[in-house]
Design a protein around this motif. Structure first.
Motif, PDB file in Angstrom:
ATOM      1  N   LEU A 221       0.843  -1.192   0.000  1.00 45.09           N
ATOM      2  CA  LEU A 221       0.000   0.000   0.000  1.00 45.09           C
ATOM      3  C   LEU A 221       0.881   1.244   0.000  1.00 45.09           C
ATOM      4  O   LEU A 221       1.581   1.512   0.979  1.00 45.09           O
ATOM      5  CB  LEU A 221      -0.899   0.018   1.237  1.00 45.09           C
ATOM      6  N   PRO A 222       0.887   2.019  -1.092  1.00 43.20           N
ATOM      7  CA  PRO A 222       1.621   3.284  -1.076  1.00 43.20           C
ATOM      8  C   PRO A 222       0.865   4.322  -0.262  1.00 43.20           C
ATOM      9  O   PRO A 222      -0.327   4.556  -0.484  1.00 43.20           O
ATOM     10  CB  PRO A 222       1.689   3.671  -2.559  1.00 43.20           C
ATOM     11  N   LEU A 223       1.536   4.913   0.723  1.00 44.34           N
ATOM     12  CA  LEU A 223       0.895   5.911   1.566  1.00 44.34           C
ATOM     13  C   LEU A 223       0.692   7.207   0.787  1.00 44.34           C
ATOM     14  O   LEU A 223       1.478   7.557  -0.083  1.00 44.34           O
ATOM     15  CB  LEU A 223       1.735   6.160   2.810  1.00 44.34           C
ATOM     16  N   PHE A 224      -0.379   7.920   1.117  1.00 40.94           N
ATOM     17  CA  PHE A 224      -0.770   9.119   0.385  1.00 40.94           C
ATOM     18  C   PHE A 224      -0.472  10.357   1.220  1.00 40.94           C
ATOM     19  O   PHE A 224      -0.756  10.393   2.410  1.00 40.94           O
ATOM     20  CB  PHE A 224      -2.264   9.042   0.067  1.00 40.94           C
ATOM     21  N   THR A 258      -7.258   5.060  -4.062  1.00 41.63           N
ATOM     22  CA  THR A 258      -6.422   3.885  -4.257  1.00 41.63           C
ATOM     23  C   THR A 258      -6.649   2.907  -3.104  1.00 41.63           C
ATOM     24  O   THR A 258      -7.425   3.169  -2.185  1.00 41.63           O
ATOM     25  CB  THR A 258      -4.938   4.276  -4.343  1.00 41.63           C
ATOM     26  N   ALA A 259      -5.937   1.809  -3.147  1.00 43.70           N
ATOM     27  CA  ALA A 259      -6.166   0.738  -2.171  1.00 43.70           C
ATOM     28  C   ALA A 259      -5.903   1.168  -0.737  1.00 43.70           C
ATOM     29  O   ALA A 259      -6.484   0.619   0.202  1.00 43.70           O
ATOM     30  CB  ALA A 259      -5.283  -0.467  -2.517  1.00 43.70           C
ATOM     31  N   VAL A 260      -5.039   2.172  -0.547  1.00 43.63           N
ATOM     32  CA  VAL A 260      -4.710   2.578   0.821  1.00 43.63           C
ATOM     33  C   VAL A 260      -5.940   3.105   1.565  1.00 43.63           C
ATOM     34  O   VAL A 260      -6.005   3.038   2.797  1.00 43.63           O
ATOM     35  CB  VAL A 260      -3.583   3.644   0.811  1.00 43.63           C
ATOM     36  N   THR A 310       0.021  -5.985  -5.712  1.00 44.04           N
ATOM     37  CA  THR A 310       1.440  -5.720  -5.955  1.00 44.04           C
ATOM     38  C   THR A 310       1.664  -4.555  -6.908  1.00 44.04           C
ATOM     39  O   THR A 310       2.781  -4.303  -7.314  1.00 44.04           O
ATOM     40  CB  THR A 310       2.130  -6.976  -6.531  1.00 44.04           C
ATOM     41  N   ASP A 311       0.608  -3.856  -7.250  1.00 43.70           N
ATOM     42  CA  ASP A 311       0.671  -2.770  -8.224  1.00 43.70           C
ATOM     43  C   ASP A 311      -0.158  -1.614  -7.692  1.00 43.70           C
ATOM     44  O   ASP A 311      -1.149  -1.826  -6.992  1.00 43.70           O
ATOM     45  CB  ASP A 311       0.104  -3.251  -9.568  1.00 43.70           C
ATOM     46  N   HIS A 312       0.223  -0.377  -8.021  1.00 45.43           N
ATOM     47  CA  HIS A 312      -0.500   0.777  -7.485  1.00 45.43           C
ATOM     48  C   HIS A 312      -1.797   1.060  -8.231  1.00 45.43           C
ATOM     49  O   HIS A 312      -2.564   1.931  -7.815  1.00 45.43           O
ATOM     50  CB  HIS A 312       0.391   2.022  -7.502  1.00 45.43           C
TER      51      HIS A 312
END
Length: 501
Positions: A221-224, A258-260, A310-312
């Motif tokens: 999870l890329p943090l925003f 996004t998923a985050v 595994t992808d943004h």
């Protein structure tokens, strides 16, 4: 028996012998030192020669699969560009951007950086620096009264989904309470059981990832961070587009969370800014621009594979739900997801953009995901143009995935971000759509070929023409700006004003 008498050397002879021995030892030491110097110089010269040959003759990559973008191209030499300094500048950029074995070196660096990350226990790992989180400005326009929904997390597959949301996204005490209680009941399970439901996610994709949390199931999870001033700039830019396009052209904004927003464990909620709040802030500044509420839609489908692990990017299924909501708002027909309307294609073993960016962790290698996409079955043609609008070729909307590198499977959608694309369909309703997008928008056209007569797809980062001019020339009736919150609040939106005319 007579004894031979040994004559002792004189003091002078002993001194001479010692001097000769000292000279021999010093001479040997000098020879060893000179040999070592020669060896060091030879090694250094050899290494430099190898690096020179490697950098000169090694195969230079043309694309970065980890970053999903084209790398810099070698400039063409001309005396004019040389004396202006343009050639040397462009060549330096090419030389630095296309180092042979670039991916290998980046992976080594990523692995090193990942080892510097913070391990929180329960198999959760954080790599990279935490984003800067801003406080929402008070003068936020006519903001919605709806409260941001709490983080929704999914327990292991054997448990309940734990998801709850209002059906229409409006503020409601009952739905809020339901979601809160649901979240509280599942967040403990998620962080203690070390398992969450696996969920099947450029050009960089319009997303610069600085900090990534990797969960025990291999989901990254890329943090925003976000920027409220950037979001206001994006909204005011779209307002200017609406004014330039005129009253007869509908302008929409689809800023997809996004998923985050949906799968970040509750104990890490303060590590990421609220994508919902930034989207709501953007929407509060629109004048004549119609927002598409993908957030509320995704709240209803968090237990499904709407984002990749595994992808943004979102998954094709997530793009389908967003396209469905857009079609509903635009009041056009929409092809439901079934075997009659779409061919479903799946491939196993996908590791996307976040795999390399998080240091290629073993948990991702052990838990690759299924990549699924859908091919629309109605009749249409797809023409590809350069960013300068020179015609390139007529091809397929969805590529043959077996011809793509595994890490580049998201580019199955319209060749990724390499072209401006024109789709002419068998839907004769007089509606002509233009999608202005980052890589999130790549997955949308496949689900709109039954909704619009014609679709133009323009990448806001690389298009070399004027968006308004193209829309006027092609009789566009609807313009959809589609991207993720990082693009809408960050540098990608800076491209939009310059692309207007």
């Amino acid at each position: 028996m007579s004894e031979k008498r040994l004559n002792k050397p004189s003091d002078e002879e002993r001194e001479k012998r010692l001097e000769r021995q000292k000279k021999r030892v010093l001479a040997q030491a000098r020879r060893r030192e000179h040999s070592l110097y020669a060896l060091n110089i030879s090694v250094i010269v050899g290494v430099l020669a190898f690096i020179t040959l490697f950098m000169t003759f090694g195969e230079r990559p043309k694309i970065s699969t980890e970053e999903n973008r084209d790398l810099a191209e070698c400039p063409t030499f001309s005396f004019e560009s040389y004396f202006k300094g343009e050639f040397t500048k462009d060549f330096a950029a090419f030389y630095n951007d296309t180092v042979p074995l670039r991916s290998t070196f980046k992976s080594m660096i990523s692995s090193f950086r990942a080892n510097l990350g913070v391990k929180y226990g329960d198999g959760i790992h954080l790599s990279g620096g935490l984003p800067t989180i801003e406080t929402r400005p008070e003068n936020s326009g006519s903001s919605s009264t709806r409260k941001p929904p709490p983080v929704v997390v999914i327990p292991n597959q054997s448990g309940s989904t734990g998801s709850s949301s209002s059906s229409n996204g409006n503020s409601s005490s009952s739905s809020s309470t339901s979601t809160s209680s649901s979240t509280e009941s599942t967040s403990t399970d998620t962080t203690s059981s070390s398992s969450t439901k696996p969920i099947d996610i450029d050009p960089n994709g319009g997303m610069e990832v600085g900090s990534i949390i990797v969960l025990p199931d291999g989901r990254a999870l890329p943090l925003f961070g976000g920027s409220y001033s950037g979001g206001q700039f994006y909204a005011e830019t779209l307002n200017a587009y609406k004014q330039a396009l005129g009253e007869n052209v509908n302008v929409y904004s689809l800023v997809s969370p996004t998923a985050v927003s949906f799968y970040l464990p509750e104990k890490f909620a303060d590590r990421s800014a609220s994508e919902w709040d930034h989207i709501d802030y953007i929407n509060s500044f629109f004048e004549g621009v119609i927002p598409i509420d993908a957030y509320s839609v995704f709240e209803q489908h968090v237990a499904e594979d709407i984002f990749m692990r595994t992808d943004h990017h979102w998954s094709s299924l997530g793009a389908y739900y967003a396209a469905q909501e857009f079609a509903k708002t635009a009041q056009v027909d929409f092809a439901e997801l079934n075997d009659e309307n779409y061919e479903k294609v799946s491939r196993e073993g996908y590791l996307g953009t976040l795999f390399g960016q998080s240091g290629e962790p073993q948990v991702m290698i052990d838990n690759p995901e299924t990549f699924t996409y859908y091919i629309p079955q109605n009749e249409f043609t797809t023409d590809y143009y350069s960013f300068g609008m020179e015609y390139q070729y007529t091809g397929r909307l969805m590529l043959d995935i077996d011809l793509l590198e595994r890490s580049d499977w998201y580019s199955v959608n319209m060749c990724g971000d390499l072209y401006t694309v024109n789709i002419n369909t068998d839907c004769k309703n007089g509606r002509r759509l233009m999608i202005v997008k980052d890589s999130y928008g790549d997955a949308l056209p496949a689900f709109l070929t039954s909704s619009f007569e014609e679709i133009w797809v323009v990448d806001m980062r690389a298009f070399e023409g004027g968006i308004v001019q193209l829309a006027q020339n092609e009789g566009i009736t609807d313009v959809l700006f589609a991207m993720n919150p990082t693009s809408a609040t960050g540098e990608n939106a800076d491209h939009l004003p310059g692309k207007m005319w």
